[in-house]
Design a protein around this motif. Structure first.
Motif, PDB file in Angstrom:
ATOM      1  N   GLY A 217     -30.747  20.603 -10.970  1.00  8.67           N
ATOM      2  CA  GLY A 217     -30.916  19.162 -10.733  1.00  8.67           C
ATOM      3  C   GLY A 217     -29.631  18.413 -11.088  1.00  8.67           C
TER       4      GLY A 217
ATOM      5  N   MET B 218     -34.349  14.700  -2.731  1.00  5.85           N
ATOM      6  CA  MET B 218     -34.634  14.505  -4.158  1.00  5.85           C
ATOM      7  C   MET B 218     -35.448  13.221  -4.383  1.00  5.85           C
TER       8      MET B 218
ATOM      9  N   LEU C  75     -38.011  19.750  -2.277  1.00  3.11           N
ATOM     10  CA  LEU C  75     -37.073  20.754  -2.782  1.00  3.11           C
ATOM     11  C   LEU C  75     -35.919  20.960  -1.813  1.00  3.11           C
ATOM     12  N   VAL C  76     -34.733  21.033  -2.342  1.00  2.00           N
ATOM     13  CA  VAL C  76     -33.533  21.353  -1.571  1.00  2.00           C
ATOM     14  C   VAL C  76     -33.647  22.834  -1.156  1.00  2.00           C
TER      15      VAL C  76
ATOM     16  N   VAL D  24     -29.368  26.173  -3.510  1.00  3.87           N
ATOM     17  CA  VAL D  24     -29.423  26.289  -4.977  1.00  3.87           C
ATOM     18  C   VAL D  24     -29.098  27.717  -5.444  1.00  3.87           C
TER      19      VAL D  24
ATOM     20  N   GLY E 164     -34.721  24.393 -14.372  1.00  2.00           N
ATOM     21  CA  GLY E 164     -35.014  23.868 -13.029  1.00  2.00           C
ATOM     22  C   GLY E 164     -34.728  24.874 -11.934  1.00  2.00           C
TER      23      GLY E 164
ATOM     24  N   ARG F 199     -32.880   7.783 -13.642  1.00  2.00           N
ATOM     25  CA  ARG F 199     -32.762   8.526 -12.388  1.00  2.00           C
ATOM     26  C   ARG F 199     -33.561   7.834 -11.283  1.00  2.00           C
TER      27      ARG F 199
ATOM     28  N   ASP G 144     -35.238   9.098  -9.025  1.00  2.00           N
ATOM     29  CA  ASP G 144     -36.544   9.734  -8.744  1.00  2.00           C
ATOM     30  C   ASP G 144     -37.483   9.663  -9.953  1.00  2.00           C
TER      31      ASP G 144
ATOM     32  N   ARG H 278     -43.318  14.901  -6.824  1.00  2.00           N
ATOM     33  CA  ARG H 278     -42.641  15.996  -7.539  1.00  2.00           C
ATOM     34  C   ARG H 278     -43.674  16.916  -8.195  1.00  2.00           C
TER      35      ARG H 278
HETATM   36  P1  AMP Z   1     -34.597  18.138 -11.800  1.00  2.00           P
HETATM   37  O1  AMP Z   1     -33.441  17.431 -12.404  1.00  2.00           O
HETATM   38  O2  AMP Z   1     -34.688  19.566 -12.237  1.00  2.00           O
HETATM   39  O3  AMP Z   1     -35.895  17.390 -11.984  1.00  2.00           O
HETATM   40  O4  AMP Z   1     -34.326  18.197 -10.232  1.00  2.00           O
HETATM   41  C1  AMP Z   1     -34.225  17.012  -9.463  1.00  2.00           C
HETATM   42  C2  AMP Z   1     -34.425  17.336  -8.004  1.00  2.00           C
HETATM   43  O5  AMP Z   1     -33.394  18.210  -7.541  1.00  2.00           O
HETATM   44  C3  AMP Z   1     -35.719  18.061  -7.678  1.00  2.00           C
HETATM   45  O6  AMP Z   1     -36.828  17.173  -7.536  1.00  2.00           O
HETATM   46  C4  AMP Z   1     -35.360  18.764  -6.361  1.00  2.00           C
HETATM   47  O7  AMP Z   1     -35.362  17.838  -5.288  1.00  2.00           O
HETATM   48  C5  AMP Z   1     -33.905  19.161  -6.597  1.00  2.00           C
HETATM   49  N1  AMP Z   1     -33.816  20.510  -7.201  1.00  2.00           N
HETATM   50  C6  AMP Z   1     -33.419  20.821  -8.453  1.00  2.00           C
HETATM   51  N2  AMP Z   1     -33.472  22.135  -8.675  1.00  2.00           N
HETATM   52  C7  AMP Z   1     -33.914  22.696  -7.524  1.00  2.00           C
HETATM   53  C8  AMP Z   1     -34.211  24.022  -7.115  1.00  2.00           C
HETATM   54  N3  AMP Z   1     -34.067  25.060  -7.951  1.00  2.00           N
HETATM   55  N4  AMP Z   1     -34.663  24.213  -5.857  1.00  2.00           N
HETATM   56  C9  AMP Z   1     -34.799  23.188  -4.987  1.00  2.00           C
HETATM   57  N5  AMP Z   1     -34.570  21.911  -5.309  1.00  2.00           N
HETATM   58  C10 AMP Z   1     -34.122  21.651  -6.579  1.00  2.00           C
END
Ligand code: AMP
Length: 275
Positions: free
Chosen positions: A72, A93, A98-99, A104, A126, A201, A203, A212
Motif C-alpha cells: 500500500g 485504491m 485491488l491492484v 504488486v 498488505g 488517506r 481511502d 475495502r
Molecule cells: P493498504 O495501505 O495496505 O491498506 O493498501 C491500500 C490499497 O492499495 C488497497 O486498498 C489496494 O487497492 C492496494 N493494494 C495494496 N496492497 C495490495 C496488494 N497486495 N494487492 C493488490 N492491491 C493492493
C-alpha cells in the motif's frame, strides 16, 4: 587476594579455550556460520484495514533489523509521484479494489532482490492479498531456498474498524500511523519523529472502507486458508490494545527461539544442559 586473582585468571583461561573449541565445532557443523536462530525473520501480516498491521510491522522491523515492505505504501508513493502506474492505481485504491497481482508481485520481487535491508529478512504488510500472490511469494522464496516462517492473522470484527479507520492519520514517508483519539501525535497533525505533517488517506473514509472490507472478505480471507494448509498460520486477537498485540507477537517469536535452541543452536546449551 593474590590467590583469588590467580584462580579467576585460570578459570578465565579455561572459559576462553572452551569458547574457542565450541566455535570450531559450530563452524564445522554449520558450515562456517552460526546456526540459524530466530534472528532472521521472514513473515507476513494478514488483516483487514485498521487491524494494526502498519502499527506492528515497524516494531518487527526494529526488532529484527529486517525490511518492512508495505505494498500500500509503495503504491501510494507511485500515486504521489503521479507516475502512469500511480494514476491507474489511485482509481482502484480509492474505490477499495485491488491492484493487479502482476504489479504488486513485481514490486515485492524487486525489493526482495535489491533492497539491502531485506538481507536480514522481511516483514510483508498488505501482501499477499490474494491466493495467486501467496503462491507467487512461495515460488520466489523457493528460488532463494527460503521459506516463510509465519503468516500471522490479525483478527478483528468489522464493526470495530470504522472508528479506527476514520480517525487514522499517517506520516506518508515512513508509514507511521496515529489516531486522532486513540493514539494522537504529540502535536496536532504532526509526526512525532520528523515534525513533518500527517495526512488522512483518501481511502480512509466510511464509504471506501465498506468496499475495502468486502474485498478483504472475498479475496484476502482465502489467503488465511492457504497458510492454514501450509501450517504456518497463527492468529492474534487484534481488538486488544497495540501493546497487548505486540506481546502476542513476541510470544510467537519466543516459540521460534525455543525451537532454535532445542534444534542444536546448540552446543553451548547442550554443555550447560540449558534449553
Ligand atoms: P493498504 O495501505 O495496505 O491498506 O493498501 C491500500 C490499497 O492499495 C488497497 O486498498 C489496494 O487497492 C492496494 N493494494 C495494496 N496492497 C495490495 C496488494 N497486495 N494487492 C493488490 N492491491 C493492493
Amino acid at each position: 587476594m593474590g590467590y583469588l586473582d590467580d584462580e579467576v585468571k585460570r578459570l578465565q583461561g579455561i572459559l576462553d579455550s572452551i569458547e574457542a573449541r565450541v566455535k570450531t565445532l559450530e563452524e564445522s557443523q554449520f558450515g562456517g556460520s552460526k546456526p540459524k536462530t530466530a534472528k532472521e525473520i521472514r513473515m507476513i501480516l494478514i488483516g483487514p484495514p485498521g487491524a494494526g498491521k502498519g502499527t506492528q510491522a515497524p516494531k518487527i522491523k526494529e526488532k529484527f533489523s529486517c525490511c518492512h515492505l508495505a505494498t500500500g505504501d509503495m503504491l501510494r508513493s507511485q500515486v504521489a509521484k503521479k507516475t502512469p502506474l500511480g494514476r491507474e492505481a489511485k482509481k482502484i485504491m480509492d474505490q477499495g479494489g485491488l491492484v493487479s497481482d502482476d504489479i504488486v508481485i513485481g514490486m515485492i520481487k524487486e525489493e526482495l532482490e535489491n533492497n539491502p535491508e531485506c538481507k536480514g529478512g522481511f516483514i510483508l504488510d498488505g501482501f499477499p492479498r490474494t491466493v495467486p500472490q501467496a503462491a507467487s511469494l512461495d515460488a520466489m522464496l523457493r528460488e532463494r531456498n527460503q521459506t516463510l516462517q509465519h503468516a500471522v492473522e490479525l483478527q478483528i470484527d468489522d464493526s470495530l474498524l470504522v472508528a479506527r479507520i476514520t480517525g487514522r492519520l499517517v506520516h506518508p514517508a515512513s508509514g507511521r500511523s496515529y489516531h486522532s483519539l486513540f493514539n494522537p501525535p504529540k502535536k496536532a497533525m504532526t509526526d512525532d519523529v520528523t515534525g513533518e505533517p500527517l495526512v488522512q488517506r483518501s481511502d480512509d473514509n466510511a464509504e471506501a472502507l465498506k468496499k475495502r472490507l468486502a474485498t478483504y472478505h472475498q479475496q484476502t480471507a482465502p489467503v488465511v486458508g492457504y497458510y492454514q494448509n501450509t501450517g504456518i498460520w497463527k492468529a492474534i486477537d487484534a481488538s486488544q490494545e497495540p501493546g497487548q498485540v505486540w506481546k502476542s507477537l513476541l510470544a510467537i517469536f519466543d516459540g521460534d527461539q525455543k525451537k532454535a535452541s532445542s534444534a542444536g543452536g546448540g552446543i553451548l546449551s547442550k554443555l550447560t544442559h540449558r534449553s
